[in-house]
Scaffold this active site. Structure first.
Site: not given
Ligand code: UD1
Length: 365
Positions: A205
């Site tokens: 991820h």
């Molecule tokens: C976040 C953490 C990372 C952790 C990871 C575990 C930060 C900077 N990063 O990264 O350290 O290892 O979580 O999963 O805090 N999205 C969904 N549904 C959700 C959550 C996210 O669709 O429930 C999608 C969205 O398009 C979003 C993207 O995933 O923009 C990324 O989510 P985000 O929380 O920004 O960062 P992670 O990549 O999940």
């Protein structure tokens, strides 16, 4: 004693807070469980409360996704309101996600002490958003609870006073042991439903892997080749699914009979899948620790790790050059030697007790 605020936001936070919350409750200490909503999909969030025997959050900030600045700012605005409504003796944050740093800044500016669980980890790679979150959180927290002694060393090197630092061990392992007990003898392992005896687990991820087209192309062809030697079970993070689709590689993986793409799994399903796997290919932080604890070979697709103990004492290997990935998989698969599960010091399932002891003695000073 005033209440203690416990912060969860993203998937890897839930398994860290669950055992701490239970330990506080055992000792009759009141907590307020606050979910920032950084992760909001049911399978990235809700399922964990059930799987971890965790009570539902008292407060939900519902911030959702956004750029780093938007997400962090929204959490700060909403969490400040919660702090105005309650009197907290302390705020406890875990890990290195945006929710961690956002709540730390808010609490500190309101004069509320902060304890950081999983303090001191450093990848020394400031291009990683998590490294920025770690450094900033540690530099202003009052109680730094480290999972391994390299954490103590890093914090001292940054000039942090020794009396703020407490080596308590790895809280993830408390939840891991608990879950392993609960899944023993059950049919919950998704690999069983796929009739797989031997398989590898893949999770990816990190933006540095999944947001870069050339990397996604390389990864796709390596995974296809690897899956011809050992079937792959790949529960896909939403970010990863989106980018593989955008770069036109999702269908290719979906159509490969030896690659099994799944939605993100619940904690118990995942632990069960992991526990019987032969090899793990990942870029996750937590998985490096869980595989070490279980004695499962782990290939981490990163140039560095903030968890070096998983290499020096565990089963982890960094793969910074994707062209050697297949050779490394071959080496693991042809090596009959069983790797004994490792137990770095204080990765013993009793970290929540040590954390609560440290918090109580901090507050009674
Ligand atoms: C976040 C953490 C990372 C952790 C990871 C575990 C930060 C900077 N990063 O990264 O350290 O290892 O979580 O999963 O805090 N999205 C969904 N549904 C959700 C959550 C996210 O669709 O429930 C999608 C969205 O398009 C979003 C993207 O995933 O923009 C990324 O989510 P985000 O929380 O920004 O960062 P992670 O990549 O999940």
């Amino acid at each position: 004693m005033d209440k203690i605020a416990l912060i969860v936001g993203a998937r890897p936070n839930f398994m860290k807070i669950a055992p701490i919350d239970r330990e506080f409750s055992k000792r009759g200490i009141e907590t307020l469980l606050i979910h920032t909503g950084q992760h909001y999909d049911a399978n990235m969030s809700d399922v964990f409360f059930e799987d971890l025997n965790m009570r539902l959050p008292d407060v939900h900030l519902n911030v959702g996704s956004g750029s780093h600045a938007t997400q962090t700012a929204k959490i700060m605005i909403e969490f400040e309101k919660v702090c105005a409504e309650h009197t907290f003796a302390m705020v406890i944050v875990v890990g290195d996600v945006n929710s961690t740093i956002a709540c730390t800044i808010v609490a500190k500016k309101l004069g509320i002490p902060v304890a950081h669980v999983e303090a001191g980890l450093r990848s020394f790679d400031r291009d990683m958003p998590e490294e920025i979150n770690r450094i900033l959180t540690d530099s202003i927290s009052d109680l730094l609870l480290t999972p391994s002694l390299d954490g103590n060393h890093n914090l001292k090197n940054e000039g942090i006073s020794e009396n703020k630092i407490k080596f308590v061990g790895n809280i993830m392992i408390d939840s891991l042991y608990d879950a392993l007990d609960r899944v023993k003898g059950s049919d919950i392992n998704p690999a069983k439903k796929l009739n797989l005896e031997i398989y590898s687990v893949v999770t990816l991820h990190r933006p540095s892997n999944v947001d870069v087209e050339i990397k996604v192309n390389q990864l796709t062809s390596h995974l296809v080749n690897i899956s011809h030697k050992i079937p792959i079970v790949f529960p896909m993070h939403p970010r990863t699914k989106n980018t593989f689709e955008r770069f036109g590689k999702l269908a290719l993986l979906e159509n490969e009979p030896t690659i099994h793409l799944l939605e993100p799994l619940g904690y118990l399903e995942f632990v069960s899948l992991l526990g019987s796997s032969t090899i793990v290919i990942t870029d996750s932080g937590g998985l490096q620790e869980e595989t070490t604890s279980l004695g499962i070979p782990c290939l981490t697709l990163r140039e560095n790790t903030e968890r070096p103990i998983t290499i020096t004492e565990g089963t982890n290997q960094l793969v910074s050059d994707l062209t050697i990935l297949q050779t490394l998989v071959d080496t693991v698969l042809t090596n009959d030697r069983q790797v004994a599960p490792q137990k770095p010091m204080f990765w013993d399932g009793k970290t929540a007790e040590r954390i609560v002891n440290s918090v109580v003695s901090f507050l009674e000073r």
